[in-house]
Design an enzyme around this catalytic site. Sequence first.
Site, PDB file in Angstrom:
ATOM      1  N   ASP A  12       0.800  -1.187  -0.147  1.00 37.63           N
ATOM      2  CA  ASP A  12       0.006  -0.043   0.042  1.00 37.63           C
ATOM      3  C   ASP A  12       0.902   1.191   0.080  1.00 37.63           C
ATOM      4  OD1 ASP A  12      -2.387   1.506   0.297  1.00 37.63           O
ATOM      5  OD2 ASP A  12      -1.861   1.745   2.800  1.00 37.63           O
ATOM      6  N   ASP A  14       0.099   5.138   0.894  1.00 37.15           N
ATOM      7  CA  ASP A  14      -0.196   5.988   2.143  1.00 37.15           C
ATOM      8  C   ASP A  14      -0.394   5.454   3.346  1.00 37.15           C
ATOM      9  OD1 ASP A  14      -0.903   8.652   0.456  1.00 37.15           O
ATOM     10  OD2 ASP A  14      -2.177   7.121  -0.447  1.00 37.15           O
ATOM     11  N   ASP A 170      -1.512  -0.823   5.736  1.00 37.26           N
ATOM     12  CA  ASP A 170      -2.115  -0.581   7.356  1.00 37.26           C
ATOM     13  C   ASP A 170      -3.259  -0.470   7.669  1.00 37.26           C
ATOM     14  OD1 ASP A 170      -2.128   1.731   5.396  1.00 37.26           O
ATOM     15  OD2 ASP A 170      -2.378   3.105   7.280  1.00 37.26           O
TER      16      ASP A 170
END
Length: 225
Positions: A12, A14, A170
């Site tokens: 991922d 961001d 996250d």
Amino acid sequence: MSRPFPRAVLFDLDGTLLDSAPDLLAAINNARAARGMPPMLLAELRPHVSKGARAMVAAAFPEVDAAERDSWIPSFLDHYQAELGRHCAPFEGVEAMLAALEASGCIWGIVTNKPEYLAAALVPMLGWQDRCAVLIGGDTLAARKPDPLPLLVAAERIGVAPGDCIYVGDDERDIVAARAAGMPSVVALWGYRLSSDDPAAWQGDVMIEQPAQLCEAAAWPACNA
């Protein structure tokens, strides 16, 4: 025998590779200023970043009707594009982690829900344009995370079976997508989370506190294949 580094890793963007919250805060505060509102604090916006533009706009303008807020998203993305790369940086330890993967011969790429044009603009700003083997944005395909399609297409494009590829993210949608794609997963605990989030409940294969821990091959989950 000690475990080798994975053959391929997808990340991922961001909240996983990139601490993009400062850019996004500048964009949100430009949008608020345009409506005569005071600036928002980074601590107020940060937990919402990995949830996407809609969640960030909702956090910035909670008193506004949801349908009207959604109509503001293109304007917010324009503000963000103007701030892109000006305040953000990779999380501490990310560059060392990527270097360790590359030294091992591991291929790595990015699968994000950020619009592709914004992600594609960021990659060269970070000096990753010759290192990132594949980039899939949130609008690249017909589906986005938590659907597994972006992860499966990314694996196909780099020529690696999903079971030989690890996904790092996250947010819960990252781990859901990885599971559905048949990829082992790493929960990036250094990223952006709401206080109500429970990363242990996401059932990722491993949970890692800091990127630097992933400089060691033994920290990565075993691949399925």
